[in-house]
Design an enzyme around this catalytic site. Structure first.
Site, short mmCIF file in Angstrom:
data_model
loop_
_atom_site.label_atom_id
_atom_site.label_comp_id
_atom_site.label_asym_id
_atom_site.label_seq_id
_atom_site.Cartn_x
_atom_site.Cartn_y
_atom_site.Cartn_z
N ALA A 273 0.84 -1.20 0.00
CA ALA A 273 0.00 0.00 0.00
C ALA A 273 0.87 1.24 0.00
O ALA A 273 1.96 1.26 0.58
CB ALA A 273 -0.92 0.01 1.22
N LYS A 274 0.37 2.30 -0.63
CA LYS A 274 1.08 3.58 -0.65
C LYS A 274 1.35 4.08 0.76
O LYS A 274 2.46 4.52 1.08
CB LYS A 274 0.25 4.63 -1.40
CG LYS A 274 -0.01 4.37 -2.87
CD LYS A 274 -0.95 5.44 -3.41
CE LYS A 274 -1.37 5.15 -4.84
NZ LYS A 274 -2.34 6.16 -5.35
N ARG A 275 0.31 4.01 1.58
CA ARG A 275 0.42 4.60 2.93
C ARG A 275 1.44 3.89 3.80
O ARG A 275 1.90 4.43 4.80
CB ARG A 275 -0.95 4.59 3.62
CG ARG A 275 -1.51 3.21 3.86
CD ARG A 275 -2.86 3.27 4.56
NE ARG A 275 -3.46 1.95 4.71
CZ ARG A 275 -4.22 1.36 3.81
NH1 ARG A 275 -4.47 1.99 2.66
NH2 ARG A 275 -4.73 0.17 4.03
#
Length: 284
Positions: A245-247
């Site tokens: 995930a990006k986060r």
């Protein structure tokens, strides 16, 4: 004609999980002599960044992927979403919701869990028309009265390439938001409208969006839109089994490119299931 799309949000850099999904969508179209589209889902004005749009295009080209026609940006489609909301409002299926997240959390003493977490208890569904009208200047979102919507459409089904024929169960999601306080349309509404407008015949996306398809099938029926074929694929994870995930700072394609890795070679490895070290396929 087979038409697929890759539709990222420009809220960060793409990672290998995005690459794998884009490659699948690209190849489904190309192998059938069809069209592959690129759509930028940029209606989240608080998080979308122009520099990420350019980066997305650069990453896809680095992988050797090409798309057909101009890139569609959802921020140019706000009128279409407003018209769809007006249609649903005219059917008596939408209601304004004035609840804050804190108020919703406080009301869920024994929350009923849905596919995406606790289901909204329907607090504002019970407001009278006069009270809702008197409060309409307050910040609010628009929710769909799911029970009324399901009663209007009757039983629905959709098809997934791996899971087969699926009975739609939008009621499990509760009264989902279709227009947010800070955005003119929710993901559910915008993606359904744009897939139909772009004549997308086959939707290739991660298994994390499998459950959302129940809501999308309902919106298709309510708005008289065609139902695409769905191809939900497993997600990629890190070595600990956590979804990329990006986060969470998943390694970006830009970083891999800067390290000297060949994009076309990476794409071929992903096609054949030869994942880079430290990357695995989720079991479900």
């Amino acid at each position: 004609m087979i038409v697929t799309r890759f539709a990222p949000s420009p809220t960060g850099r793409l990672h290998i999980g995005h690459a794998a999904s884009a490659i699948r969508a690209h190849d489904v179209a190309r192998e059938a002599g069809g069209r592959f589209l690129l759509r930028i889902e940029d209606i989240d004005g608080t998080r979308s960044r122009a520099e990420f749009i350019a980066a997305i295009e650069a990453d896809l080209r680095w992988l050797g992927l090409t798309w057909d026609g101009p890139v569609l940006r959802q921020s140019t489609r706000l009128d279409a979403y407003a018209q769809a909301l007006d249609r649903l409002r005219g059917m008596g299926l939408l209601y304004p919701c004035f609840c804050t997240r804190a108020e919703i959390a406080a009301s869920l003493s024994a929350p009923h869990g849905g596919p995406d977490g606790p289901v909204y208890p329907g607090t504002c569904r019970h407001l009278s028309a006069a009270e809702a009208s008197a409060r309409i200047a307050e910040p609010h979102c628009w929710r769909i009265d799911m029970a009324a919507a399901v009663a209007r459409t009757g039983p629905l089904r959709w098809h997934d390439a791996s899971a087969g024929d699926i009975p739609a169960d939008p009621l499990a999601h509760g009264d989902v938001v279709l227009a947010r306080k800070d955005a003119p349309a929710s993901y559910h509404l915008a993606v359904t409208i744009d897939d139909a407008w772009q004549s997308v015949s086959d939707i290739v996306r991660g298994h994390d969006l499998f459950a959302a398809t129940h809501v999308h099938r309902l919106l298709q029926a309510l708005l008289g839109l065609p139902t695409p074929r769905y191809h939900h694929h497993p997600l990629l994870t890190d070595a600990n089994g956590k979804r990329l995930a990006k986060r969470d700072g998943a390694p970006t394609l830009a970083a891999l490119r800067d390290s000297g890795l060949d994009g076309a070679a990476l794409a071929e490895r992903l096609r054949t299931g030869r994942l880079p070290d430290g990357i695995a396929t989720a079991s479900a």
